[in-house]
Design an enzyme around this catalytic site. Sequence first.
Site, PDB file in Angstrom:
ATOM      1  N   GLU A 276     -42.661 -61.260  31.952  1.00  0.00           N
ATOM      2  CA  GLU A 276     -44.256 -61.423  30.828  1.00  0.00           C
ATOM      3  C   GLU A 276     -45.290 -63.232  31.220  1.00  0.00           C
ATOM      4  O   GLU A 276     -46.316 -62.245  31.021  1.00  0.00           O
ATOM      5  CB  GLU A 276     -43.959 -60.822  29.878  1.00  0.00           C
ATOM      6  CG  GLU A 276     -43.348 -59.481  29.595  1.00  0.00           C
ATOM      7  CD  GLU A 276     -43.759 -58.558  30.692  1.00  0.00           C
ATOM      8  OE1 GLU A 276     -45.748 -58.547  30.361  1.00  0.00           O
ATOM      9  OE2 GLU A 276     -42.838 -57.488  31.777  1.00  0.00           O
ATOM     10  N   ASP A 357     -42.675 -62.690  38.642  1.00  0.00           N
ATOM     11  CA  ASP A 357     -40.660 -63.285  38.910  1.00  0.00           C
ATOM     12  C   ASP A 357     -40.410 -63.936  39.187  1.00  0.00           C
ATOM     13  O   ASP A 357     -40.107 -64.797  38.727  1.00  0.00           O
ATOM     14  CB  ASP A 357     -40.577 -61.418  40.254  1.00  0.00           C
ATOM     15  CG  ASP A 357     -40.273 -60.541  39.333  1.00  0.00           C
ATOM     16  OD1 ASP A 357     -40.359 -60.347  38.058  1.00  0.00           O
ATOM     17  OD2 ASP A 357     -39.810 -59.497  40.314  1.00  0.00           O
TER      18      ASP A 357
END
Length: 411
Positions: A276, A357
Amino acid sequence: MKLKHILFFLFLAQIGFTLLMKYFSYEGDNSAELHTRILKYFTEEDIQSGTEYDRRGFFVSVLSSLLDFALAGIFVFTPISERLENYLQKKTKERFYLVVTSFFLVFYLVEFLVSLPFSYYFGFVLEHEFQFSNMTLMDWVVLKSKSFSLGLVFGTIGILIITFVLKNFPRLWKWMVPAISLGFGLIASVLFPILITPIFYDYHPIEEGSLKTKILALCDHAQIKVENIYVIDESRYSGHTNAYFTGWGENKKIFLYDTLIKNHTEEEVVSVLGHEIGHWVHNHQLIDIAISTFEVLLLCFAIGFLFQKAKGEGLLPLKEFYSPSSLPFLFMVLSIIGSFTQPISSTISRVFEVEADREALNLTHDKKSFISTEIKLAKDNKSRLNPHKFEVIYEHSHPTALERIEMAEKY
Ligand SMILES: [Zn+2]
């Protein structure tokens, strides 16, 4: 060829394409090579349960799409919208904004009633069958009524603002609508956690302890200021897991689903948050807002042009651009354009997800937790492990679990 015929042709093509995609999505990718790659991290049962969950209610979902298309077709290609508007005009003694509101109410109610049985079947019956849902029937009714009322309030306000702009600014509306949607998007991202989240969830600041310390250390490491970290009680509804950021600047909040904390190690929760934070570091939210504002601008010019052309032909029952009875036509054009542009937005989203990621791995240096998180998330949410390539390109906002794991392996 007349625009009405082109529109009708595209409408039929859209129906055919939707059914084809549903078929691909049902089939998935059954290649032996992929199967072996998946089995490095998952079991046969995982593949099976992901496939079963993905295929749930297949024929019902086909029926639901066909009904939606039928409804759209009736509203656009028959004079029913025009007649409804004329009827409402008489009833309201030609008070324009009252006509707009009541037209929208009819539209919203019909759509709600048609979709209600499907939403009960998918959101309640099947979610129980797959052991995701923790809701009683009463909980579900309350949840549904809340989202119905919110949609009604915000939909009415939105439609009134838009028709006001269309009616009063015949030249400037194409620039104003994107500006307004930008403003609303920014305000909503700040107000949503304050006004909307509490309607659906109870949330409280995370308890003091090692998890909080680790999260704060991660934010510190990423040089991100967070106002607070909250835990929301998703478990009252379901077993699905998630985490997200909201707000801007100093106002940023982190929301963690209690289900995430319950089912994952602290390192894994940190890995999810690293992802996030990756979105923040790369300004994905801002880029998303910029792209969608630009998209709205292009769409305004496109539908303005197409409406004038269709009205000029006189083959479709169209009144003024700002008339409520033009709404179904505008929605149909938007939905057709949307089905062409969806692979573009899905691809941008997948690129962002890969970037986030990578950032998670950069921040945590914890490949092991990243991979175990992906495995758990896929298992817990019964993700389809072998989706069809076309489906991924066309509508997946995230890379598949296997792609994410293999990316981390190579990292
Ligand atoms: Zn993401």
